[in-house]
Design an enzyme around this catalytic site. Structure first.
Site, PDB file in Angstrom:
ATOM      1  N   ASN A 150      -9.825   0.045  -0.092  1.00  0.00           N
ATOM      2  CA  ASN A 150      -8.652  -0.103  -0.118  1.00  0.00           C
ATOM      3  C   ASN A 150      -8.414  -0.572  -1.912  1.00  0.00           C
ATOM      4  O   ASN A 150      -8.132  -1.777  -1.824  1.00  0.00           O
ATOM      5  CB  ASN A 150      -8.275  -1.045   1.184  1.00  0.00           C
ATOM      6  CG  ASN A 150      -6.668  -0.869   1.289  1.00  0.00           C
ATOM      7  OD1 ASN A 150      -6.038  -0.336   0.642  1.00  0.00           O
ATOM      8  ND2 ASN A 150      -6.428  -1.141   2.220  1.00  0.00           N
ATOM      9  N   HIS A 172      -3.582   6.885   1.991  1.00  0.00           N
ATOM     10  CA  HIS A 172      -3.794   5.525   1.885  1.00  0.00           C
ATOM     11  C   HIS A 172      -4.930   5.733   2.554  1.00  0.00           C
ATOM     12  O   HIS A 172      -5.753   5.626   3.943  1.00  0.00           O
ATOM     13  CB  HIS A 172      -2.726   4.938   2.085  1.00  0.00           C
ATOM     14  CG  HIS A 172      -3.294   3.204   2.295  1.00  0.00           C
ATOM     15  ND1 HIS A 172      -3.551   2.764   0.517  1.00  0.00           N
ATOM     16  CD2 HIS A 172      -3.362   2.563   3.497  1.00  0.00           C
ATOM     17  CE1 HIS A 172      -3.268   1.658   1.135  1.00  0.00           C
ATOM     18  NE2 HIS A 172      -3.613   1.112   2.180  1.00  0.00           N
ATOM     19  N   CYS A 212       0.825  -1.359  -0.224  1.00  0.00           N
ATOM     20  CA  CYS A 212       0.124  -0.138   0.131  1.00  0.00           C
ATOM     21  C   CYS A 212       0.709   1.332  -0.062  1.00  0.00           C
ATOM     22  O   CYS A 212       0.579   2.353   0.110  1.00  0.00           O
ATOM     23  CB  CYS A 212      -1.246   0.154   0.780  1.00  0.00           C
ATOM     24  SG  CYS A 212      -1.865  -1.631   1.686  1.00  0.00           S
TER      25      CYS A 212
HETATM   26  N1  ACO Z   1     -18.689  -8.768   8.987  1.00  0.00           N
HETATM   27  C1  ACO Z   1     -19.044  -9.235  10.160  1.00  0.00           C
HETATM   28  N2  ACO Z   1     -18.098  -9.528  10.843  1.00  0.00           N
HETATM   29  C2  ACO Z   1     -17.045  -9.455  11.373  1.00  0.00           C
HETATM   30  C3  ACO Z   1     -16.604  -9.087   9.899  1.00  0.00           C
HETATM   31  C4  ACO Z   1     -17.579  -8.850   8.700  1.00  0.00           C
HETATM   32  N3  ACO Z   1     -16.460  -8.538   7.510  1.00  0.00           N
HETATM   33  N4  ACO Z   1     -15.362  -9.686   9.479  1.00  0.00           N
HETATM   34  C5  ACO Z   1     -14.721  -9.870  11.219  1.00  0.00           C
HETATM   35  N5  ACO Z   1     -16.187  -9.836  12.173  1.00  0.00           N
HETATM   36  C6  ACO Z   1     -15.908 -10.043  13.025  1.00  0.00           C
HETATM   37  C7  ACO Z   1     -14.801 -11.260  14.074  1.00  0.00           C
HETATM   38  O1  ACO Z   1     -15.261 -12.515  13.533  1.00  0.00           O
HETATM   39  C8  ACO Z   1     -15.314 -10.984  15.079  1.00  0.00           C
HETATM   40  O2  ACO Z   1     -16.073 -11.518  15.951  1.00  0.00           O
HETATM   41  P1  ACO Z   1     -15.663 -12.363  17.343  1.00  0.00           P
HETATM   42  O3  ACO Z   1     -15.930 -10.930  18.145  1.00  0.00           O
HETATM   43  O4  ACO Z   1     -17.338 -13.181  17.364  1.00  0.00           O
HETATM   44  O5  ACO Z   1     -14.682 -12.922  17.157  1.00  0.00           O
HETATM   45  C9  ACO Z   1     -15.278  -9.299  15.490  1.00  0.00           C
HETATM   46  O6  ACO Z   1     -16.020  -9.044  14.325  1.00  0.00           O
HETATM   47  C10 ACO Z   1     -14.261  -8.058  15.599  1.00  0.00           C
HETATM   48  O7  ACO Z   1     -13.989  -8.284  14.295  1.00  0.00           O
HETATM   49  P2  ACO Z   1     -12.207  -7.378  14.620  1.00  0.00           P
HETATM   50  O8  ACO Z   1     -11.327  -8.105  13.776  1.00  0.00           O
HETATM   51  O9  ACO Z   1     -12.055  -7.186  15.795  1.00  0.00           O
HETATM   52  O10 ACO Z   1     -12.575  -6.118  13.579  1.00  0.00           O
HETATM   53  P3  ACO Z   1     -12.033  -4.533  13.945  1.00  0.00           P
HETATM   54  O11 ACO Z   1     -12.679  -4.074  15.316  1.00  0.00           O
HETATM   55  O12 ACO Z   1     -10.819  -4.761  14.263  1.00  0.00           O
HETATM   56  O13 ACO Z   1     -12.118  -4.252  12.856  1.00  0.00           O
HETATM   57  C11 ACO Z   1     -11.384  -4.280  10.551  1.00  0.00           C
HETATM   58  C12 ACO Z   1     -11.233  -5.406  12.058  1.00  0.00           C
HETATM   59  C13 ACO Z   1     -12.215  -3.573   9.913  1.00  0.00           C
HETATM   60  C14 ACO Z   1     -10.340  -5.620  10.081  1.00  0.00           C
HETATM   61  C15 ACO Z   1     -10.071  -3.777  11.482  1.00  0.00           C
HETATM   62  O14 ACO Z   1      -9.131  -4.594  12.554  1.00  0.00           O
HETATM   63  C16 ACO Z   1      -9.171  -2.984  10.861  1.00  0.00           C
HETATM   64  O15 ACO Z   1      -9.896  -2.119   9.896  1.00  0.00           O
HETATM   65  N6  ACO Z   1      -8.119  -2.876  10.948  1.00  0.00           N
HETATM   66  C17 ACO Z   1      -6.965  -2.312   9.866  1.00  0.00           C
HETATM   67  C18 ACO Z   1      -6.739  -3.921   8.452  1.00  0.00           C
HETATM   68  C19 ACO Z   1      -6.528  -2.613   7.099  1.00  0.00           C
HETATM   69  O16 ACO Z   1      -7.098  -2.145   6.671  1.00  0.00           O
HETATM   70  N7  ACO Z   1      -5.983  -3.375   6.373  1.00  0.00           N
HETATM   71  C20 ACO Z   1      -5.722  -2.829   5.339  1.00  0.00           C
HETATM   72  C21 ACO Z   1      -4.721  -3.308   4.537  1.00  0.00           C
HETATM   73  S1  ACO Z   1      -3.370  -2.189   5.990  1.00  0.00           S
HETATM   74  C22 ACO Z   1      -2.844  -0.766   5.115  1.00  0.00           C
HETATM   75  O17 ACO Z   1      -3.582  -0.923   3.845  1.00  0.00           O
HETATM   76  C23 ACO Z   1      -3.319   0.192   5.722  1.00  0.00           C
END
Ligand code: ACO
Length: 325
Positions: free
Chosen positions: A282, A252, A116
Site C-alpha cells: 500500500n 487503491h 490514500c
Molecule cells: N503476522 C502474523 N500475525 C499477525 C500479523 C502479522 N503481520 N498482524 C496481526 N497478526 C495477528 C493478530 O495479532 C491476531 O492475533 P490474535 O488472534 O492472536 O490476537 C491475528 O493475527 C488476527 O489479527 P486481525 O487484525 O484480526 O487480522 P485480520 O484478518 O483483520 O487482518 C489486516 C489484518 C490485514 C490488517 C486487515 O484487517 C486489513 O487489511 N485491514 C484493512 C486495513 C488496511 O488495508 N489499511 C491500510 C490503510 S487503509 C487503506 O488504505 C484502505
C-alpha cells in the site's frame, strides 16, 4: 458561448525506489510469516526509499516520466498538485519543492492531504481548475515515503505499506476525458486509522519517535469495502452507465481481499481490475497513479477505454473518478 472544457490525461509516469523488502525480510524483523501476510493481504513485497531519499525525489522521477510520455515541455505546465501524507518538510509544500526541481516558475503549486484518497482529491481539483478555464495543463502527482511513518516493530501495520510515486499530466480539451468525480470524507472515523501526533499536537513526540501509523485493521476493512463499493455505484449512476461499460477498475491498492470483495460486490470480473498490491504494498496516495501507469505502459489500458479510479483512506476519505482514457 464559451467552449466546453474537459480534462484529458495525456501522459503517465511512476517511480519505485530501488530497495525491495520482501515478506521473507519481514520475517526476520517481526513475528510474522510470508504465508500470513500473503493470505491476509495479497502482498509479497514492497519498495522502500533509501536513506535520504525523500517524497520529492520519488515525485520528481514519476513527474519527469509523465512529462516525457505526454511529449510536452515543462514550461507549459500551469498547475502542480502533489498528493502526499509524507511531505519532505513542514513547508514549503512538496509541490513547491517539485516545481523548483522541474524549473517551473510562477504557476500555482500546492499539496493535498487526503491520505490514500489523496490522488483522487488532487485530480478532482485539477479537473475543476481546467473546467473553469483557470488552467490548461496540470501535473498531478501522488507520492509517498510511508515507510517513514511506520513502526517497524509493529507487525500489525509494517507488513502493509511501501513507498513510491505516480503522476499524470492532464490538459484541457473539447471532449471528455474525465466524466465525473465524487469525493467524500467523514472525520467521525478519525481514530480508526491515523498518525495521532503532528506539528501542532506535539513536535517532541515526533522527535522521540512515536509518530507512527496506528490502525484498527478489521474495522478499517469493513468500512473500506462498503465505501469503495458505494462510490463506484455512485459514479455509475451519475453517468447512467452499467458496470459492463467500465473497461477497467483501478482501485487503491491496500489489500487484495478489499479489492476482491469490492469487485465481487460490483460484479466486475478480476480480469478488468488492475492489481499491483502484491508487488507494491500500500503506497497510499501513490498507489492509484502507480497502478494506472503500469497498466498503460504494459498495454492493458488502451486509449478510448473507460476507466474508474477509486480510493479510500485515513480520515476517512473516499472517492472516485470516472473517465475515458
Ligand atoms: N503476522 C502474523 N500475525 C499477525 C500479523 C502479522 N503481520 N498482524 C496481526 N497478526 C495477528 C493478530 O495479532 C491476531 O492475533 P490474535 O488472534 O492472536 O490476537 C491475528 O493475527 C488476527 O489479527 P486481525 O487484525 O484480526 O487480522 P485480520 O484478518 O483483520 O487482518 C489486516 C489484518 C490485514 C490488517 C486487515 O484487517 C486489513 O487489511 N485491514 C484493512 C486495513 C488496511 O488495508 N489499511 C491500510 C490503510 S487503509 C487503506 O488504505 C484502505
Amino acid at each position: 458561448m464559451a467552449a466546453l472544457r474537459f480534462t484529458n490525461i495525456i501522459g503517465t509516469g511512476s517511480y519505485l525506489p530501488e530497495k525491495v523488502l520482501t515478506n521473507a525480510d519481514l520475517e526476520a524483523m517481526v513475528d510474522t510469516s510470508h504465508e500470513w501476510i500473503y493470505a491476509r493481504t495479497g502482498i509479497s513485497q514492497r519498495h522502500i526509499a533509501a536513506d535520504g531519499e525523500t517524497t520529492c525525489d520519488l515525485a520528481e522521477q514519476a513527474a519527469r516520466r509523465a512529462v516525457q510520455a505526454a511529449q510536452i515541455s515543462t514550461d507549459s505546465i500551469d498547475l502542480i498538485i502533489v498528493a502526499t501524507t509524507t511531505a519532505d518538510q513542514v513547508f514549503p509544500s512538496t509541490a513547491c519543492l517539485l516545481q523548483e526541481r522541474l524549473d517551473i516558475h510562477g504557476c500555482p503549486a500546492f499539496d493535498v492531504q487526503a491520505v490514500c484518497t489523496g490522488f483522487i482529491y488532487a485530480l478532482d481539483i485539477a479537473d475543476k481548475f481546467i473546467r473553469t478555464g483557470n488552467c490548461q495543463r496540470a501535473l498531478v502527482v501522488g507520492a509517498e515515503t510511508f515507510s517513514r511513518i511506520i513502526d517497524w516493530s509493529d507487525r500489525g501495520t509494517c507488513v502493509l505499506f511501501g513507498d513510491g510515486a505516480g503522476a499524470v499530466v492532464v490538459e484541457s480539451g473539447p471532449t471528455p476525458g474525465i466524466l465525473s468525480t465524487h469525493l467524500h470524507a467523514d472525520g467521525a472515523y478519525k481514530d480508526l486509522l491515523s498518525v495521532p501526533v503532528g506539528i501542532s499536537t506535539g513536535f517532541r513526540q515526533i522527535i522521540e519517535g512515536t509518530a507512527y501509523t496506528q490502525m484498527q485493521g478489521s474495522e478499517v476493512f469493513k468500512v473500506a469495502v462498503r465505501a469503495l463499493g458505494d462510490v463506484v455505484e455512485e459514479a455509475l449512476q451519475a453517468n447512467e452507465l452499467d458496470k459492463d461499460k467500465i473497461d477497467w477498475l483501478v482501485p487503491h491498492q491496500a489489500n487484495l481481499r478489499i479489492i476482491n470483495a469490492t469487485a465481487k460486490r460490483l460484479g466486475i470480473p478480476m480480469q478488468r481490475v488492475v492489481v499491483t498490491v502484491e508487488r507494491h504494498g500500500n503506497t497510499s496516495a501513490a498507489s492509484i497513479p502507480l497502478a494506472f501507469d503500469e497498466a498503460v505502459r504494459n498495454g492493458r489500458i488502451q486509449r478510448g477505454q473507460r476507466v474508474i479510479f477509486e480510493g479510500f483512506g485515513g480520515g476517512f476519505t473516499w472517492g472516485s473518478i470516472l473517465f475515458t482514457y
